[in-house]
Write an enzyme that holds these catalytic residues in place. Sequence first.
Site, PDB file in Angstrom:
ATOM      1  N   LYS A 115       1.117  -1.012  -0.778  1.00 57.80           N
ATOM      2  CA  LYS A 115       0.055   0.293   0.568  1.00 57.80           C
ATOM      3  C   LYS A 115       1.094   1.358  -0.110  1.00 57.80           C
ATOM      4  O   LYS A 115       0.391   1.951  -0.405  1.00 57.80           O
ATOM      5  CB  LYS A 115      -0.881   0.417   1.076  1.00 57.80           C
ATOM      6  CG  LYS A 115      -2.284  -0.934   1.394  1.00 57.80           C
ATOM      7  CD  LYS A 115      -3.404  -0.347   1.705  1.00 57.80           C
ATOM      8  CE  LYS A 115      -5.072  -1.531   1.510  1.00 57.80           C
ATOM      9  NZ  LYS A 115      -5.562  -1.491   3.120  1.00 57.80           N
ATOM     10  N   LYS A 207      -4.823  -9.832  -6.792  1.00 56.35           N
ATOM     11  CA  LYS A 207      -6.019  -9.706  -6.447  1.00 56.35           C
ATOM     12  C   LYS A 207      -7.242  -9.238  -6.388  1.00 56.35           C
ATOM     13  O   LYS A 207      -6.973  -8.073  -6.932  1.00 56.35           O
ATOM     14  CB  LYS A 207      -6.255  -9.620  -4.534  1.00 56.35           C
ATOM     15  CG  LYS A 207      -6.302  -9.919  -3.998  1.00 56.35           C
ATOM     16  CD  LYS A 207      -6.411  -9.633  -2.480  1.00 56.35           C
ATOM     17  CE  LYS A 207      -6.244  -8.074  -2.064  1.00 56.35           C
ATOM     18  NZ  LYS A 207      -5.351  -7.698  -1.196  1.00 56.35           N
ATOM     19  N   LYS A 210     -11.083  -3.233  -4.414  1.00 56.03           N
ATOM     20  CA  LYS A 210     -11.311  -1.824  -4.519  1.00 56.03           C
ATOM     21  C   LYS A 210     -10.400  -0.776  -4.919  1.00 56.03           C
ATOM     22  O   LYS A 210     -10.934   0.234  -5.810  1.00 56.03           O
ATOM     23  CB  LYS A 210     -11.549  -1.420  -3.173  1.00 56.03           C
ATOM     24  CG  LYS A 210     -12.769  -2.249  -2.776  1.00 56.03           C
ATOM     25  CD  LYS A 210     -13.057  -1.722  -1.056  1.00 56.03           C
ATOM     26  CE  LYS A 210     -14.008  -2.614   0.336  1.00 56.03           C
ATOM     27  NZ  LYS A 210     -13.487  -2.357   0.839  1.00 56.03           N
TER      28      LYS A 210
HETATM   29  P1  TYM Z   1     -10.772  -5.615   3.400  1.00 57.88           P
HETATM   30  O1  TYM Z   1     -12.012  -4.492   3.590  1.00 57.88           O
HETATM   31  O2  TYM Z   1      -9.567  -5.368   2.846  1.00 57.88           O
HETATM   32  O3  TYM Z   1     -11.648  -6.839   2.849  1.00 57.88           O
HETATM   33  C1  TYM Z   1     -12.607  -7.238   3.658  1.00 57.88           C
HETATM   34  C2  TYM Z   1     -12.339  -8.903   4.124  1.00 57.88           C
HETATM   35  O4  TYM Z   1     -12.955  -9.597   2.557  1.00 57.88           O
HETATM   36  C3  TYM Z   1     -11.922  -9.801   2.280  1.00 57.88           C
HETATM   37  N1  TYM Z   1     -11.240  -9.689   1.030  1.00 57.88           N
HETATM   38  C4  TYM Z   1     -11.398 -11.184   0.061  1.00 57.88           C
HETATM   39  N2  TYM Z   1     -10.771 -12.771   0.263  1.00 57.88           N
HETATM   40  C5  TYM Z   1     -10.952 -13.035  -1.046  1.00 57.88           C
HETATM   41  N3  TYM Z   1     -11.274 -12.509  -2.167  1.00 57.88           N
HETATM   42  C6  TYM Z   1     -10.092 -10.915  -2.331  1.00 57.88           C
HETATM   43  N4  TYM Z   1      -9.898 -10.723  -3.567  1.00 57.88           N
HETATM   44  C7  TYM Z   1     -10.502 -10.172  -1.738  1.00 57.88           C
HETATM   45  N5  TYM Z   1     -10.810  -9.262  -0.931  1.00 57.88           N
HETATM   46  C8  TYM Z   1     -10.623  -8.659  -0.172  1.00 57.88           C
HETATM   47  C9  TYM Z   1     -11.027  -9.712   3.361  1.00 57.88           C
HETATM   48  O5  TYM Z   1     -10.010 -10.250   3.558  1.00 57.88           O
HETATM   49  C10 TYM Z   1     -11.240  -9.370   3.952  1.00 57.88           C
HETATM   50  O6  TYM Z   1     -11.323 -10.288   5.306  1.00 57.88           O
HETATM   51  N6  TYM Z   1      -8.311  -4.851   7.656  1.00 57.88           N
HETATM   52  C11 TYM Z   1      -8.715  -5.970   6.617  1.00 57.88           C
HETATM   53  C12 TYM Z   1     -10.267  -5.085   7.848  1.00 57.88           C
HETATM   54  C13 TYM Z   1     -10.630  -4.879   8.935  1.00 57.88           C
HETATM   55  C14 TYM Z   1     -10.614  -6.767   9.991  1.00 57.88           C
HETATM   56  C15 TYM Z   1     -10.025  -6.380  11.400  1.00 57.88           C
HETATM   57  C16 TYM Z   1     -10.547  -8.147   9.837  1.00 57.88           C
HETATM   58  C17 TYM Z   1      -9.896  -4.473  10.184  1.00 57.88           C
HETATM   59  N7  TYM Z   1      -9.784  -4.782  11.219  1.00 57.88           N
HETATM   60  C18 TYM Z   1     -10.675  -7.387  12.392  1.00 57.88           C
HETATM   61  C19 TYM Z   1     -10.945  -8.575  10.640  1.00 57.88           C
HETATM   62  C20 TYM Z   1     -10.656  -8.844  11.480  1.00 57.88           C
HETATM   63  C21 TYM Z   1      -9.372  -5.663   5.809  1.00 57.88           C
HETATM   64  O7  TYM Z   1      -8.370  -4.171   5.512  1.00 57.88           O
HETATM   65  O8  TYM Z   1     -10.555  -6.064   5.252  1.00 57.88           O
END
Ligand code: TYM
Length: 346
Positions: A115, A207, A210
Amino acid sequence: MTKFPERVFSGMQPTDTLHLGNYLGAMVNWIAMQETHECVYCVVDLHAITVFQDPDQLANNIREVTAAYLACGLDPKRSIIFNQSQVHEHAELAWVFNCVARMGWLNRMTQFKEKAGKDRENASTGLFVYPNLMAADILVYKGTHVPVGEDQKQHLELSRDIAQKFNNDFAASIAAHGHGDQFFPLPEPMITGPATRVMSLRDGTKKMSKSDASEMSRIALTDDSDQIAQKIRKAKTDPEPLPSETKGLEGRPEAENLVGIFAALGGTTPDAVLKDHGGAQFSAFKPALAELAVARLSPIAAEMRRLLAEPGHVDAVLADGAERARAIAAPIMRDVKDVVGLLRAG
Ligand code: TYM
């Protein structure tokens, strides 16, 4: 060993519309876990601002992501649904964890490197300590199970390291003040299903995300049937027909991705998909996939539109969720202060 009651925690960032990767990698498991567990599902707005967000857009996105949670099937009566910034204990515990986690641990985080890119000096300090806030999100509820996609694995390993170090550093205080022999559980990542890593529709080695500049790379949960069908029709593929066994997908990342998506949407396995479609050309497989995707996803988009037309409901869900989340987090945070020595009765 302390036995912690099972509690699920997970979150998504309100940085843009949720996409198929979020849905298949995480949401499908979130929904299923409601059947068996007490679940806390968060819209992680404090994580979103580690990268600058337009304030009006952010406020809208928080509501839109909440609407997506509900439209996908999260039940606000059974699960706690709220946005992170409304429960200040997340930020409070994150500060304590900033003082527990080590620079070396955070320096190893691949997502920060991706990032921040080449301009590391210009990344926000929040982006660097982001995984500490993630650990706080989970542990402020003593969360034990965390359903996520594969990309969050390293962050969750760090959460376990933080919990472990806190338990070790404060072991004497934890015991002396009657908090058991372990204060925090070591949260378990739950990375399961055929689509734990959904790839870009334009490049099977990247991957689905967004932040990809091309909207054609991802299916948004707000896409209508035509957009879904068009994105699948234009998805990158190779010229070979589908193999009849998963071994034949090796070295064919785009084919592997589409088969994985088909399996996840159909609630089956890649092997079963290839049994039915082995030997097919993409010209035949893609319309079948588009039909399945439209059938699964278009009701979600319709329900989101309905929910967003009455934002009072979404706001009420968030307010109720925040109150219930606070009721769990506040006493745990009070105990953390007791353990660390920040709050002691005279
Ligand atoms: P975020 O917002 O990027 O994504 C949310 C969830 O979607 C999953 N994900 C994917 N799974 C499969 N293929 C993909 N291409 C893909 N893109 C996203 C992510 O693995 C996630 O489960 N840091 C985290 C949010 C967070 C969090 C937490 C998660 C903040 N605090 C505590 C668990 C526990 C994030 O940025 O997810």
